[in-house]
Design a protein around this motif. Sequence first.
Motif, PDB file in Angstrom:
ATOM      1  N   TRP A   1      37.451  17.761  -1.155  1.00 21.52           N
ATOM      2  CA  TRP A   1      37.066  16.350  -1.127  1.00 21.52           C
ATOM      3  C   TRP A   1      36.852  15.862  -2.553  1.00 21.52           C
ATOM      4  N   TYR A   2      37.662  14.863  -2.957  1.00 20.13           N
ATOM      5  CA  TYR A   2      37.621  14.345  -4.312  1.00 20.13           C
ATOM      6  C   TYR A   2      37.208  12.876  -4.326  1.00 20.13           C
ATOM      7  N   GLY A   3      36.933  12.370  -5.528  1.00 19.75           N
ATOM      8  CA  GLY A   3      36.324  11.071  -5.686  1.00 19.75           C
ATOM      9  C   GLY A   3      37.039   9.933  -4.997  1.00 19.75           C
ATOM     10  N   GLU A   4      38.372   9.880  -5.135  1.00 21.81           N
ATOM     11  CA  GLU A   4      39.101   8.775  -4.518  1.00 21.81           C
ATOM     12  C   GLU A   4      39.069   8.873  -2.998  1.00 21.81           C
ATOM     13  N   MET A   5      38.929  10.085  -2.470  1.00 24.14           N
ATOM     14  CA  MET A   5      38.820  10.261  -1.023  1.00 24.14           C
ATOM     15  C   MET A   5      37.497   9.703  -0.519  1.00 24.14           C
TER      16      MET A   5
ATOM     17  N   MET B   1      38.017   5.882  -0.479  1.00 29.20           N
ATOM     18  CA  MET B   1      39.002   5.413   0.495  1.00 29.20           C
ATOM     19  C   MET B   1      38.561   5.670   1.928  1.00 29.20           C
ATOM     20  N   ALA B   2      37.876   6.779   2.172  1.00 28.26           N
ATOM     21  CA  ALA B   2      37.418   7.079   3.529  1.00 28.26           C
ATOM     22  C   ALA B   2      36.436   6.021   4.001  1.00 28.26           C
ATOM     23  N   SER B   3      35.593   5.562   3.085  1.00 23.93           N
ATOM     24  CA  SER B   3      34.623   4.536   3.444  1.00 23.93           C
ATOM     25  C   SER B   3      35.298   3.195   3.694  1.00 23.93           C
TER      26      SER B   3
END
Length: 355
Positions: A241-245, A248-250
């Motif tokens: 799990w990385y920062g952009e995920m 984007m998930a939110s």
Amino acid sequence: MKQVLRKILSSAIVLAAFACGKDPFPGGGESNLEPVPPPDTLVTPRPDTSTTKKFFFGVNGHPLNQEAYATLSSGEQMSLLKSLGMNIYRVDFTVTSQGKIIPKQRFEKLRLAADSADITILPMLPDAKLDYNGTEEIAYQQGYDRGYGFAQENGNYFTYYNIGNELDNDCILPKKSGKVAEHYDSKKFKIIAAHLKGMDEGIKAVDPTAQTMVNASWMHYKYLQMLEQYGINYDIVAYHWYGEMETMASSTYNINDITQFLSTQFSKPIWLTEINIRNRTGEVSDQVQRDLLNTIIGKCKENPRVHAVIIYELFNEPVFNSIESYYGLYDWEQPYKKYKPKLWAAEQERKIAGL
């Protein structure tokens, strides 16, 4: 006695397979290959003396195969982990087709240093170079040989095994989220699944108490569910799990905590085995890394279903001149002789030291 134990275990496996009606290659027809039989000498089971769940907190590193780690002693690496309050080190291994470690001497030094520091090594056992035009039977046997050989030689040192790495990315279709089965290339998926099934069963033929994990990332949780449906009895859900995920998930799926979401999808323990920001050019501030790491670590520690969180990675690796260059918790002032902590590591060191 060991020979009798081997026969009892083999019989139990066969009876269980018939009782459950499990096809060893679901969706792939019958196999003409005989799996390698369990060894005469099994790994001695490790007694569970814990009374509470142990939470693993650690970092990824490449001490066996990458230049940035070559000049650091194993003891120095373990001292850094201890200074950060860590108790697990996820390490990628290079192995032969029969699971033999290359180079073995460096691993022995690392293992002894980890034992002395009371730090668990989580091996990332890499997959073979898979032939996606080949057969599931061949992929299974390749996996079995790697898992069996690795555990036969090293099973007394490990409890947990990370089998394969990010193979979900090899079978996801372009521009698909991975939330449903139709988002994956079914032919590639079956080859991957057969291979991972072989690795899992090869390890557990030697060490029935082994705990295996398979990883995925982004919204590829369906891939892990498909592996379960295929018949792979892995024990732990591992996630990257990385920062952009996180962002984007939110915004896209209204998922504000990936650990809570995974808890609704799986009954297995959950480990986050890679977390960090993407710092493609090295220009993202250390404060951004610090804040994201603290946020995700906090969510993991608050969720009783999460048993581990592991940061990627210990050192920057400027030799790559790519995205891989800037993930580290430590930066090089003079490669590869003098290093300094980035903000998160510096604050963590002070916290652990009680300063």
